[in-house]
Write a protein that holds these residues in place. Sequence first.
Motif, PDB file in Angstrom:
ATOM      1  N   ASN A  98      13.026   4.073   1.043  1.00  0.00           N
ATOM      2  CA  ASN A  98      13.480   2.783   1.560  1.00  0.00           C
ATOM      3  C   ASN A  98      12.304   1.813   1.726  1.00  0.00           C
ATOM      4  N   LEU A  99      11.776   1.346   0.607  1.00  0.00           N
ATOM      5  CA  LEU A  99      10.673   0.389   0.657  1.00  0.00           C
ATOM      6  C   LEU A  99      11.066  -0.952   1.288  1.00  0.00           C
ATOM      7  N   PRO A 100      12.313  -1.459   1.052  1.00  0.00           N
ATOM      8  CA  PRO A 100      12.684  -2.713   1.731  1.00  0.00           C
ATOM      9  C   PRO A 100      12.568  -2.613   3.254  1.00  0.00           C
ATOM     10  N   GLU A 101      12.884  -1.455   3.818  1.00  0.00           N
ATOM     11  CA  GLU A 101      12.756  -1.289   5.263  1.00  0.00           C
ATOM     12  C   GLU A 101      11.290  -1.385   5.687  1.00  0.00           C
ATOM     13  N   TYR A 102      10.408  -0.853   4.865  1.00  0.00           N
ATOM     14  CA  TYR A 102       8.970  -0.950   5.140  1.00  0.00           C
ATOM     15  C   TYR A 102       8.549  -2.420   5.164  1.00  0.00           C
ATOM     16  N   CYS A 103       9.007  -3.214   4.203  1.00  0.00           N
ATOM     17  CA  CYS A 103       8.652  -4.630   4.150  1.00  0.00           C
ATOM     18  C   CYS A 103       9.199  -5.394   5.347  1.00  0.00           C
ATOM     19  N   ASP A 142       0.875  -1.173   0.000  1.00  0.00           N
ATOM     20  CA  ASP A 142       0.000   0.000   0.000  1.00  0.00           C
ATOM     21  C   ASP A 142       0.915   1.227   0.000  1.00  0.00           C
ATOM     22  N   LEU A 143       1.146   1.790  -1.170  1.00  0.00           N
ATOM     23  CA  LEU A 143       2.120   2.866  -1.293  1.00  0.00           C
ATOM     24  C   LEU A 143       1.700   4.118  -0.531  1.00  0.00           C
ATOM     25  N   GLY A 144       0.389   4.320  -0.417  1.00  0.00           N
ATOM     26  CA  GLY A 144      -0.064   5.447   0.391  1.00  0.00           C
ATOM     27  C   GLY A 144       0.341   5.269   1.849  1.00  0.00           C
ATOM     28  N   ALA A 145       0.239   4.023   2.344  1.00  0.00           N
ATOM     29  CA  ALA A 145       0.621   3.741   3.730  1.00  0.00           C
ATOM     30  C   ALA A 145       2.121   3.940   3.935  1.00  0.00           C
ATOM     31  N   THR A 146       2.911   3.638   2.899  1.00  0.00           N
ATOM     32  CA  THR A 146       4.355   3.848   3.045  1.00  0.00           C
ATOM     33  C   THR A 146       4.675   5.340   3.126  1.00  0.00           C
ATOM     34  N   CYS A 147       3.909   6.150   2.395  1.00  0.00           N
ATOM     35  CA  CYS A 147       4.100   7.606   2.491  1.00  0.00           C
ATOM     36  C   CYS A 147       3.741   8.102   3.892  1.00  0.00           C
ATOM     37  N   ASP A 148       2.606   7.595   4.403  1.00  0.00           N
ATOM     38  CA  ASP A 148       2.190   7.984   5.756  1.00  0.00           C
ATOM     39  C   ASP A 148       3.272   7.648   6.777  1.00  0.00           C
ATOM     40  N   PRO A 173       3.157  -2.095 -14.102  1.00  0.00           N
ATOM     41  CA  PRO A 173       3.861  -0.895 -14.570  1.00  0.00           C
ATOM     42  C   PRO A 173       4.369   0.010 -13.443  1.00  0.00           C
ATOM     43  N   HIS A 174       3.637   0.133 -12.353  1.00  0.00           N
ATOM     44  CA  HIS A 174       4.144   0.971 -11.263  1.00  0.00           C
ATOM     45  C   HIS A 174       3.558   0.504  -9.929  1.00  0.00           C
ATOM     46  N   LYS A 175       3.764  -0.764  -9.665  1.00  0.00           N
ATOM     47  CA  LYS A 175       3.328  -1.350  -8.408  1.00  0.00           C
ATOM     48  C   LYS A 175       4.548  -1.924  -7.683  1.00  0.00           C
ATOM     49  N   TRP A 176       4.406  -2.102  -6.392  1.00  0.00           N
ATOM     50  CA  TRP A 176       5.467  -2.690  -5.586  1.00  0.00           C
ATOM     51  C   TRP A 176       4.885  -3.800  -4.721  1.00  0.00           C
ATOM     52  N   VAL A 177       5.718  -4.815  -4.426  1.00  0.00           N
ATOM     53  CA  VAL A 177       5.299  -5.907  -3.557  1.00  0.00           C
ATOM     54  C   VAL A 177       6.395  -6.205  -2.548  1.00  0.00           C
TER      55      VAL A 177
END
Length: 208
Positions: free
Chosen positions: A143-148, A100-106, A165-169
């Motif tokens: 730092n998305l890996p840190e979020y995961c 949830d990219l919005g949650a990562t921004c939050d 095209p512009h999603k992350w998992v």
Amino acid sequence: MNTVLGLTGVIVGIAAGVVTILVDGRRVPWPDWLSGSKWWKAVLVFVAAGSISTGLMLSAYLIAQQTSEAKELGGVDLSGYCTSYEFKGTQGMGCQSPIDLGATCDKRWDREGDTMRFTDPKDPDSGVCFTASGRNTKKGVDNLPEYCRAKYPLNDKVTARSSPPHKWVCRTPVDPTLVCSWHYQSRDAVARKDDADEQWKCYEQKRL
């Protein structure tokens, strides 16, 4: 096959020892060109003793490694395993969940209600966080890996992967044998890929 190899090792070792005893006891005459020599006898005894020891150890090892015919338990329940760690799905031999990219921004900017938009639809790293009021902060999540890792703390190999095209998992690899042990609650459970259909299956293999 293992038993045959082990017994062969024992027989070879014993035969070498018998030959050494006979020769050393002069029951078998020395060749003339070795007459009077002493050192080579010690070498021969050493080699024979080594052969016996090696044969015994080899036979013991091979017999210990013998196992019974593996019993098929069933398929590898990767989906159940991933769900138990709160992942949303599977990918290959691994678990994954959409981010949830919005949650990562939050989380990154300590706000609520953010969304992420991409300045370049083809570049998964071009995400920028927008506030709930629609203001462009000109900043994304670095730092998305840190979020995961924070979301799945029990999986030390979890990382973030872009999914066009512009999603992350969040994704983590999984050892299929570990899944078999977890599912069937057996330390003797192992996973093997079937040659016919190339599907992973669980087997139980016990020592004799």
